[in-house]
Design an enzyme around this catalytic site. Structure first.
Site, PDB file in Angstrom:
ATOM      1  N   HIS A 141       0.542  -1.539   0.340  1.00  0.00           N
ATOM      2  CA  HIS A 141      -0.259   0.232  -0.451  1.00  0.00           C
ATOM      3  C   HIS A 141       1.030   1.205   0.139  1.00  0.00           C
ATOM      4  CE1 HIS A 141      -4.375   1.677   0.152  1.00  0.00           C
ATOM      5  NE2 HIS A 141      -3.943   1.426   1.197  1.00  0.00           N
ATOM      6  N   CYS A 174      -7.276  -2.014 -12.848  1.00  0.00           N
ATOM      7  CA  CYS A 174      -7.469  -0.677 -12.337  1.00  0.00           C
ATOM      8  C   CYS A 174      -5.781  -1.480 -11.321  1.00  0.00           C
ATOM      9  CB  CYS A 174      -8.141  -0.397 -11.272  1.00  0.00           C
ATOM     10  SG  CYS A 174      -8.789  -1.532 -10.351  1.00  0.00           S
TER      11      CYS A 174
END
Length: 763
Positions: free
Chosen positions: A368, A680
């Site tokens: 992340h 994505c």
């Protein structure tokens, strides 16, 4: 020697070598400890020197004195050369009878017979060979062999670090490097080159992991240490008072022991002496405390030996206090953030404009943190396992986010080279601005929708200014991570409204809360042995409908009057999950309308990111309005690779033939079902990946705003028919590296320059 004793010896030896200012005397100590602990007649360490292409005897205990650095062997000489070539242990009863035996008269080896030698290997690179010898003609036990193999594995990381930092005095074992231009390798996570000063963001650091670090501010470091002493004294005193009525006197006595150690001038005085010699406070503390710990552990008296644990605990308390003080320092503009592993929440504590680059010892390109770093266009290298990050505070560093390298102690020539790269990068990026208002059309006029992935409030403006066709992925978990608590419906609605208004009338696809795996909430911890295969994504929110419906209500309220909202469900693995989710979404629409809030049912889609979803596309098509491939997780699950594990970073590759074939299958299934499809994942933001996806049939791509214009520039130069032909050929190849090089060559032949693909000239 019994196995428990060998394990105790292993810990003692590793502690003795770890954190050394100069590895040479530590290797000498290691050979002495191993010789005595294993009760052998000699122990020696040979390290490979790439400059002279020979093994060098670095330390020995048992051979003649004064030989370190004087005995060298070629890669084909003797038992050392044999072990190095085979890269496997050698355990023989009489080495003199072996055909590879090579006598070195000056070493005094005439009486030795039994030999056990193991290679020292770090990240597939042979560093040297560790040996033990005995006069007796008798093979070493399996336990002894297992011990030496384990010790060599522990030594490998320490020696590799010493090579890189110059801690091996008297010789340079790096081969390709000198003491200037010291380089550490990791995983390239966000492209670009940054030059700046290191700033350590320290989580709790283990006492044993602190390495030598010098200081020029001697008085300042002494004051830091004295302040830490006072703070720990006060904390212990307050804790003792708080527990006085709950603990027995003998249990409270521990606090008195700690207070006595803190007041002992021998401990504090030793630390201050080392600081006065130029050692930083954390480094001096760790050195002194490790010495006391070892001293107590070697005592025969059981009671005194147990005091080692007290010394370790107290030393850790002092170290935590010192590093907490260090982490509170003001972060200068243009800093290179350093840490073992930083959380994405670092962007909530620090202005991203102040961050020039990020370097961590752990993490990978699809963590992340890396994803958000790409969104903010911050050059980032993660998984640099050997970097001594605690020692690089204030050091000038270069982060090469293209190759995954970090440099320090730059030569003038190399510094000028990187300054030129930084200038070239700025010029190249500014040249792309002319494409902002242009449609992303291929050379033959086919329109491709290029959207952005967002999550932070601070990257809204960046994304809007990139000329994006909308938001293909809004990571709603980011606000949850930043707030330190579950945001209310009203707070969420404001955040979502900002996104929807910014991009109106372009669509904004909001992914419902996707926590678990590598994304955790401090206030809602999920502790699992295998988090990527556990409770994450839709599984969490379906188990907590009170969280799910509040989020959906906030999204719907935010879309009133705009109607550009799309909702996407993450980590879908079954039809029932989609049906349950749709029921909650429809309930939210009904409730809000009943409350007088005029909301419309938005398009709802699912993410295709686990293998089971690949085979359920026809079934999903009957329930949802669109689908989106999450190539990051799909790659991870197809290849069975933890994408946050730097040890297997080379295996994780979205251009793997299995991944490409799955991507082709998905687009074909969606076309047959007449369901809109996008992708994505980070593959879309890689110009090579975008060209491949175009050829496979994808027409909607979402990526970080930092990569959008670069991808647009490449797609506008090629013909979609040409891309289809090339991608069809790639499906017949069986190696990701070959796939990339083949595609790169094809693009070069088509006239697309290397620099537009994010490929820099070699240096």
């Amino acid at each position: 020697m019994p196995m428990p004793d060998l394990l105790h010896l292993l810990r003692k030896v590793v502690e003795a070598v770890t954190g050394s200012r100069n590895l040479q005397p530590s290797l000498e100590r290691l050979t002495k400890m191993v010789r005595e602990g294993m009760e052998v007649d000699a122990c020696s360490v040979f390290l490979w020197d790439g400059n002279i292409e020979r093994y060098v005897l670095m330390a020995t205990d048992g051979l003649k004195d004064g030989l370190a650095g004087k005995i060298t062997l070629t890669k084909n000489e003797g038992m050392i050369g044999l072990v190095g070539k085979r890269e496997e242990p050698l355990n023989i009863a009489n080495s003199t009878l072996h055909p590879n035996f090579h006598s070195v008269p000056s070493a005094g080896e005439e009486k030795f017979r039994a030999l056990l030698a193991v290679p020292i290997i770090h990240n597939r690179k042979l560093l040297g060979v560790l040996t033990v010898q005995r006069f007796k003609d008798d093979r070493f036990s399996d336990e002894a062999e297992a011990f030496l193999v384990t010790l060599s594995a522990q030594m490998a990381g320490i020696i590799a670090n010493a090579e890189a930092t110059g801690a091996l005095s008297g010789m340079n074992l790096i081969g390709e490097q000198s003491q200037d231009d010291i380089r550490f390798s990791g995983v390239a996570c966000s492209t670009g080159v940054a030059i700046g000063q290191g700033h350590v963001i320290a989580a709790e650091v283990e006492l044993d992991s602190v390495r030598f670090h010098s200081t020029e501010d001697i008085n300042g470091e002494i004051e830091r240490f004295k302040t830490a002493l006072d703070d720990v004294r006060q904390d212990l005193s307050q804790t003792r008072e708080r527990l006085e009525n709950e603990l027995r006197p003998e249990e409270l006595a521990l606090f008195d022991v700690y207070a006595g150690i803190l007041n002992d001038q021998a401990v504090g005085g030793s630390v201050i002496e080392k600081i006065e010699d130029g050692e930083s406070a954390p480094s001096a503390l760790a050195t002194v405390m490790r010495g006391y710990i070892q001293h107590f552990e070697e005592m025969e008296d059981t009671y005194l030996r147990e005091r080692a644990a007290d010394m370790r605990d107290l030393g850790q308390r002092l170290l935590n206090c010192l590093l907490a003080d260090e982490s509170e320092r003001v972060i200068p503009k243009g800093a290179i953030l350093l840490g073992e592993e930083l959380s994405a929440t670092v962007f909530g504590d620090i202005n991203p404009e102040h961050i020039a680059g990020i370097v961590c010892a752990r993490g990978s390109a699809n963590s992340h943190l890396a994803i958000l770093a790409r969104a903010l266009n911050i050059p980032t290298v993660l998984g640099a396992q050997d970097i001594p990050w605690t020692e690089l505070e204030g050091k000038e560093l270069v982060v090469d986010g293209y190759r995954g390298h970090v440099y320090y102690q730059l030569s003038e020539e190399r510094r000028a080279h990187f300054e030129e790269l930084v200038a070239d990068e700025k010029a190249r990026v500014s040249g792309l601005d002319a494409l902002i208002d242009m449609r992303a059309e291929t050379a033959n006029g086919l329109n491709i929708n290029l959207m952005v992935n967002t999550g932070l409030q601070t990257d809204i403006l960046r994304s809007k200014d990139s000329g994006a066709d909308g938001v293909g992925l809004f990571r709603t978990e980011v606000p949850f991570m930043m707030l330190g608590r579950f945001p209310s419906e009203e707070e969420q609605a404001k955040i979502y409204r900002s996104q929807l208004q910014t991009f109106h009338p372009r669509p904004v696809t909001m992914r419902t809360l996707d926590i678990g795996g590598d994304k955790s909430l401090d206030y809602f911890p999920i502790v699992e042995d295998n988090p990527f295969l556990g409770w994450r994504g839709l599984r969490v929110t379906l188990d907590h409908p009170e969280i799910f419906i509040v989020q959906v209500r906030a999204m719907l309220r935010a879309s009133v009057g705009l109607n550009n909202l799309k909702i996407m469900l993450p980590m879908v693995t079954s039809i029932s999950e989609v049906e349950d989710s749709l029921q909650i979404i429809h309930r939210a629409v009904y409730e809000l309308n009943e409350e007088g809030v005029p909301v419309e049912s938005p398009d709802v889609g699912v993410m295709i990111e686990v293998p089971s979803a690949v085979y359920l596309i026809k079934d999903f098509a009957n329930l949802v309005d669109f689908m989106s491939v999450g190539s990051n997780d799909l790659t991870q699950y197809l290849l069975a690779v933890d994408r946050n594990n730097p040890r297997v970073a080379d295996i994780y590759d979205s251009m793997h033939p299995a991944v490409l074939k799955a991507l082709k299958s998905i687009v074909d299934e969606c076309d047959a079902a007449n369901v809109p499809l996008s992708l994505c994942g980070e593959l879309a933001g890689d110009p090579l990946g975008a060209v491949t996806l175009l050829g496979l049939g994808y027409r909607n791509l979402s990526m970080s705003s930092a990569n959008l214009l670069r991808v647009k520039a490449v797609l506008m130069q090629i013909d979609s028919g040409w891309a289809q032909t090339v991608s069809s050929g790639l499906l017949n190849l069986d190696d990701p590296k070959v796939i990339r090089s083949t595609l790169q060559l094809a693009l070069q032949k088509a006239g697309v320059p290397l620099t537009s693909l994010g490929v820099l000239p070699t240096h």
